[in-house]
Scaffold this active site. Structure first.
Site, mmCIF file in Angstrom:
data_model
loop_
_atom_site.group_PDB
_atom_site.id
_atom_site.type_symbol
_atom_site.label_atom_id
_atom_site.label_comp_id
_atom_site.label_asym_id
_atom_site.label_seq_id
_atom_site.Cartn_x
_atom_site.Cartn_y
_atom_site.Cartn_z
ATOM 1 N N GLY A 148 0.832 -1.187 0.000
ATOM 2 C CA GLY A 148 0.000 0.000 0.000
ATOM 3 C C GLY A 148 0.873 1.246 0.000
ATOM 4 O O GLY A 148 1.976 1.240 0.567
ATOM 5 N N CYS A 149 0.388 2.302 -0.639
ATOM 6 C CA CYS A 149 1.215 3.510 -0.716
ATOM 7 C C CYS A 149 1.355 4.154 0.653
ATOM 8 O O CYS A 149 2.430 4.645 1.009
ATOM 9 C CB CYS A 149 0.655 4.487 -1.742
ATOM 10 N N ASN A 150 0.291 4.143 1.427
ATOM 11 C CA ASN A 150 0.394 4.657 2.790
ATOM 12 C C ASN A 150 1.282 3.757 3.644
ATOM 13 O O ASN A 150 2.094 4.235 4.443
ATOM 14 C CB ASN A 150 -0.997 4.727 3.443
ATOM 15 N N ALA A 151 1.111 2.448 3.438
ATOM 16 C CA ALA A 151 1.903 1.499 4.216
ATOM 17 C C ALA A 151 3.385 1.646 3.911
ATOM 18 O O ALA A 151 4.232 1.534 4.803
ATOM 19 C CB ALA A 151 1.431 0.077 3.927
ATOM 20 N N THR A 153 4.931 4.413 2.996
ATOM 21 C CA THR A 153 5.423 5.654 3.599
ATOM 22 C C THR A 153 5.675 5.463 5.087
ATOM 23 O O THR A 153 6.725 5.842 5.615
ATOM 24 C CB THR A 153 4.407 6.789 3.367
#
Lengths: 342, 342, 342, 342
Positions: A148-151, A153
């Site tokens: 995930g992109c949030n994960a 980061t």
């Protein structure tokens, strides 16, 4: 040497980003583009910004001949992806960008996504695609699950600290500011320009965002005991970017040293001078991640901020980085373009 | 073969854009960066998005040793540039991005810029840098004058039509929509986010914009008689892009055929299918220019729209394209990256 | 009954917002506008959006005759304001919007602002202008100090909880997302559209933002012991709005009940249904503040989000609300316009 | 005296704008809100920015009792509106905001909208709602047809000139820049933030936009002979605003004098000093229209720019202005709020 590439889900934003990146890659050539809902169209009709490229027209996925494909990117919606991947040739190298293969535990998958996994074998086989921390497993893997992109980061900011055991694992807060392309090219009212521009808000507050499943899985594995962070994403009126503001308890100097050491040889992770803070504008369109560490006025507390482009380092750039490893190409190939500013 | 490059004016937006482009160029290396007002700083301090690059610190221009420089880009403010260029070594290859060497006629220069030219010899020597139409003269030139970004856009749309004699030369209207980076990194109230965002307006209305000097010079030379267009620029709340909406009298079909023929072999100019219109979002960050032709409901009238990125094709991309020619490198080298969308 | 109003600092954003609000107020009339740097200009020259109003031209402050002024708003830069206020007639009612009179303790003032206060008498006299919590003192006051816009947002979210003693006072984190108009109409590079649009970042990280002085003062006073929060502001590409995401330890249900009870009769504070989150877009241009409470997945933790318009409820709207009280007018007069959406 | 108002189509942007305006109107009260697709919801669920208002829940239109309604606003999609209006009580005062009753000629209607009109009687009865030019007919009318927002902008700029016979009627070009809310709250890919933000483009090029039907009808009627203008709309990354850049042939001084004289007594039309140009940012959220006239360098040509807010003066503000007239209320009541800037 040129490798033959297929992209499934070519009409979405991560698909377009893959095309953009691969178009500048010296050793990859796009042989097939799949996009069921827009099959039959040319890429110029779907993404006019790519009209100068010579590319095959979009196909139904089942029309694609995978015989000569060296590697396939699946940029499909989650739940769809697991069905497609299960049906692809068993020896085809695959980088999946969906959420379907990120969680190793079927129960965790069901908890966060609500359904039984339809491709449990592939779920077990998949390697978690956070390149900087899974290189050894990614290089020989057949199936890699993009994070995930949030994960991604949050993990860039926190993994070295969890490993080093220098922060309080029960007191981690991740406040994320996410640009709108992370929600994809979907027709939802809250993604309209008139609804989003000039305003911003939190969503999935209190621990309901699915990327928490990844945080739980990864941080707990690193710590050897359950770790649960607090995580609040916010939708910001910008097209690309994730900014993670992370509140931790620990010694700011040790935190800074630990991050500097962890990323000293990483080509895409830049730790800024102590006390400086990154901006999403300074990584936009690139595969770089900028990290800043600041001391809070309260002793023993630090704020760590991390910025990356959700479509590049957070998704399609990461995917290409993994594909490079899987094909035996230099890991950074096709990924060193500078950010677009302003 | 690697050529050694200097960039003067490295702390402005066109300077940053040159660095971005050259960083991805296989045959160019940046040896010196000049920026008088920010001399002594690193590029990371001035442009944090470029911090991953290994670059020399910024210097005062008179601190730079040009002995081993193969080509110098001058991205300085106008009026400053003519003084600097006059003082540079007489055999140094130069691509100037300012307005100082665009007008060949000293009287025209004075009319539009208000002062006597301080480098008349260089003014006479300079070749007008609209690559697609001046290739033959640019390749052997020592000094090339980059065009105005608005002037480039208007000329891409109109030059083939003026040459072909198929439009009424006294009835040309250019309505331009310009993004804010064209105004540079200057501290002006009307460039503040709070003033510009969410609003837009015309400026320099009625024929006062200096890029008209270029239109007059070029179109009159092509037509063999004086040609004066109407030109209204507008400031739009976006960072990159110029969209030219051009109203002409002539046969839309012939106009379309003429533009298609003129640009059939051009690597960076894309003429869209008849009736389609370009968007600045689809050329952003790239060296491509998209052109669309539409038939008006009034017989004998056509609307031609052209879109490009003012910092790339309109300025620094054009400059690099010219530098490639001057150095004997493939013209498109370092310039074929796809636009950034979304 | 109509009261005569002066506005000092009329060429800034809070000055313009005061004019906008007062133009719709049935009992106030603007008699004098002061703006030293733009004295002599009309309001139409300084703020074209106000050109339809009949207003006096801008004056030097020392040109203004305060004899018939009933109340004066000071929307001047801090440090300037204390000098001007000290020199104004001793019986003139004043609402100050600067930072100069917010901190009651001269030492605290010096700590956060770096200089000795130049109007200590007025500093002691000033009433803190957070209307909902200081009404009794504001109504009879001569000098009211408008709060910081960030400080207002954080206090709306937290004050009732501190008073009720239901959250851990040593574990409060305020992550604020602030629109650009909060930085004023100042010519700074980081406020340019090209620098800010499409990007966002934290600033004043770690406890250096001056509004912390207000948080310390107010929360400590409420708690009867020192309270220090963590506070990180972020600059967001939007023109108006503050969103406070607040992480606290306490029972989410009690927190929700406490906030609902505290604001049940407040005309401008709306507590959303439990679990909903506010957006800055939904309060823009209005005097309303929206507050949402969510339960975290970790027991005993809650996230409280608050949104308001920094120029209205965070500054000029609050100032008018206070002026209404000071003049004996209905508190909500001139302030009930609905937000502008989209 | 308070009049009872119904709004049909309350879940769209023009419906929300009507509510915003009426909420501040001293003589109107909203008694019924219709919104078929969102019937049963509260206004807070549909438009959270209006949550502070006490309003009835949304109803199916056929659930509404019109017996005590004094005036009904129809903010419905075109084609739907004509069916609804035909079924409303025959003596109900109606202000329609759709396109359905703008064209008086059934053939013209069919030409531009493609279908037979389903309410021809009402079509004949309807008065064209451009307030400044149809006051006499609007005041006693039962059914008033709100104009197109683009059509309103172009007519404010041009009508006095057509009447005065001082411009060449065969050489009128209207280049319009339109913000995105004009497209409504519709789920279309090109209205997504990620697609629109940071880019802009022309659409409906060459004479296909339906507002041309209004221009043709009105200008031809004024001139007493057929008049056809050229009109190109552009979609701009902003939420509110229309900017019309108009190219005409005629004497700029006479044009300026004619516009000044025409609008000298108009409360909402401001003609700027000669040579100045309006910005959409300076009329946002207001009922004002700003007009500027500039002389072109080519003799006998002028550029006239007009700016208004498409949702206010271009639609819902105009509708309320007409409703005031129809109900015998002061025309400007509820409409004099200043624009929101920044």
């Amino acid at each position: 040497m040129t490798y033959s590439i297929a992209i499934l889900g070519a009409s979405g934003y991560t698909g377009a980003e893959l095309i953009r990146l691969i178009a500048g890659h010296p050793h990859l050539a796009i042989s097939a583009l799949g996009a069921n809902s827009k099959a039959g169209k040319t890429i110029a009709e779907v993404f006019p910004h790519l009209r100068h490229l010579e590319l095959p027209a979009l196909l139904q996925i089942d029309q694609i001949d995978f015989a000569n494909i060296d590697l396939c990117f699946c940029a499909l919606p989650h739940k769809t992806s697991q069905q497609v991947v299960a049906a692809l040739p068993a020896d085809l190298k695959i980088v999946d960008l969906s959420a379907d293969f990120r969680l190793r535990d079927p129960d965790a998958y069901k908890k966060w996504y609500g359904n039984e996994h339809a491709a449990v074998d592939q779920q077990h086989e998949a390697v978690y695609g956070l390149t900087e921390f899974y290189r050894e497993q990614i290089a020989p893997a057949r199936l890699v699950a993009g994070t995930g992109c949030n994960a991604a980061t949050g993990q860039f900011v926190l993994r070295p600290l969890v490993v080093a055991g220098i922060i309080d694992l029960d007191e981690i807060i991740l406040d994320l500011k996410c640009a709108v392309s992370g929600a994809g090219r979907s027709l939802k009212e809250n993604l309209l320009h008139a609804e989003l521009s000039e305003g911003y808000h939190a969503y999935a507050v209190g621990g309901t965002h699915r990327h928490l499943g990844e945080f739980d899985q990864e941080f707990s594995a690193l710590a050897g005991r359950p770790v649960q962070v607090q995580f609040t994403p916010h939708l910001i009126p910008a097209n690309r970017g994730i900014l993670a503001t992370t509140y931790v308890k620990g010694d700011p100097d040790r935190i800074y040293e630990t991050l500097c050491a962890a990323y000293a040889d990483e080509p895409f992770i830049e730790v800024l001078p102590f006390g400086e803070t990154p901006s999403t504008h300074h990584v936009r369109g690139s595969n770089y991640c900028h990290i800043g560490v600041s001391r809070d006025r309260l002793p023993g507390r630090a704020i760590i901020t991390g910025a990356l482009d959700n479509l590049t380092k957070g998704s399609s750039g990461q995917a290409l980085q993994n594909a490079n490893l899987m094909l035996g190409i230099e890991e950074t190939e096709g990924l060193t373009m500078a950010p677009l500013f302003p």
